[in-house]
Design a protein around this motif. Structure first.
Motif, PDB file in Angstrom:
ATOM      1  N   VAL A   2       0.872  -1.179   0.000  1.00  0.00           N
ATOM      2  CA  VAL A   2       0.000   0.000   0.000  1.00  0.00           C
ATOM      3  C   VAL A   2       0.909   1.228   0.000  1.00  0.00           C
ATOM      4  N   TRP A   3       0.817   2.026  -1.084  1.00  0.00           N
ATOM      5  CA  TRP A   3       1.781   3.119  -1.258  1.00  0.00           C
ATOM      6  C   TRP A   3       1.059   4.333  -1.824  1.00  0.00           C
ATOM      7  N   GLY A   4       1.500   5.495  -1.462  1.00  0.00           N
ATOM      8  CA  GLY A   4       0.924   6.739  -1.983  1.00  0.00           C
ATOM      9  C   GLY A   4      -0.430   7.032  -1.359  1.00  0.00           C
ATOM     10  N   ALA A   5      -1.301   7.616  -2.168  1.00  0.00           N
ATOM     11  CA  ALA A   5      -2.618   8.041  -1.685  1.00  0.00           C
ATOM     12  C   ALA A   5      -3.456   6.886  -1.147  1.00  0.00           C
ATOM     13  N   THR A   6      -3.113   5.676  -1.545  1.00  0.00           N
ATOM     14  CA  THR A   6      -3.881   4.516  -1.107  1.00  0.00           C
ATOM     15  C   THR A   6      -3.816   4.312   0.401  1.00  0.00           C
ATOM     16  N   VAL A   7      -2.746   4.756   1.048  1.00  0.00           N
ATOM     17  CA  VAL A   7      -2.680   4.593   2.507  1.00  0.00           C
ATOM     18  C   VAL A   7      -3.824   5.344   3.178  1.00  0.00           C
ATOM     19  N   LYS A   8      -4.192   6.486   2.643  1.00  0.00           N
ATOM     20  CA  LYS A   8      -5.296   7.280   3.200  1.00  0.00           C
ATOM     21  C   LYS A   8      -6.640   6.588   2.937  1.00  0.00           C
ATOM     22  N   LEU A   9      -6.811   6.046   1.737  1.00  0.00           N
ATOM     23  CA  LEU A   9      -8.032   5.303   1.419  1.00  0.00           C
ATOM     24  C   LEU A   9      -8.220   4.141   2.391  1.00  0.00           C
TER      25      LEU A   9
END
Length: 114
Positions: A43-50
């Motif tokens: 899980v990398w980038g904006a996906t961590v927030k999702l």
């Protein structure tokens, strides 16, 4: 030591439909159908927030974990977005990924980019 069939899925797309209908579907089905011995979703980038904020994705992660899928998040992204604790509470490993990812690429290991 025997070689196992291992795949890493690099999940950077925070689009909910893509996340559900590609990332989660492929990871979970790969384990339930024994297509791979080991599946790790990075899980990398904006996906961590999702992942930290979306309850539907959190439930799908729990189901995938139940099948044996492992999840690991980029600590730098999680730190910058303030979600380390939320990810760890979901059972995600939160670690630096730059060097391990580079090693996977250099070694020609199977990686699916999402």
């Amino acid at each position: 030591m025997t070689d196992s069939k291992t795949i890493h899925i690099l999940w950077t797309n925070d689009n909910l439909l893509t996340s559900r209908l590609m990332v989660m579907m492929y990871a979970t089905n790969s384990m339930t159908k024994a297509l791979w011995d080991n599946v790790t979703v990075i899980v990398w980038g904006a996906t961590v927030k999702l992942v930290a904020e979306n309850e539907m994705i959190q439930e799908e992660i729990k189901l995938a974990q139940h099948t044996g899928v492992k999840f690991s998040a980029c600590i730098s992204c999680a730190r910058q977005l303030g979600v380390i604790e939320e990810l760890e509470a979901l059972g995600l490993e939160v670690v630096p990924w730059v060097e391990p990812f580079t090693e996977l690429v250099n070694d020609g290991k199977p990686i699916v980019y999402m």
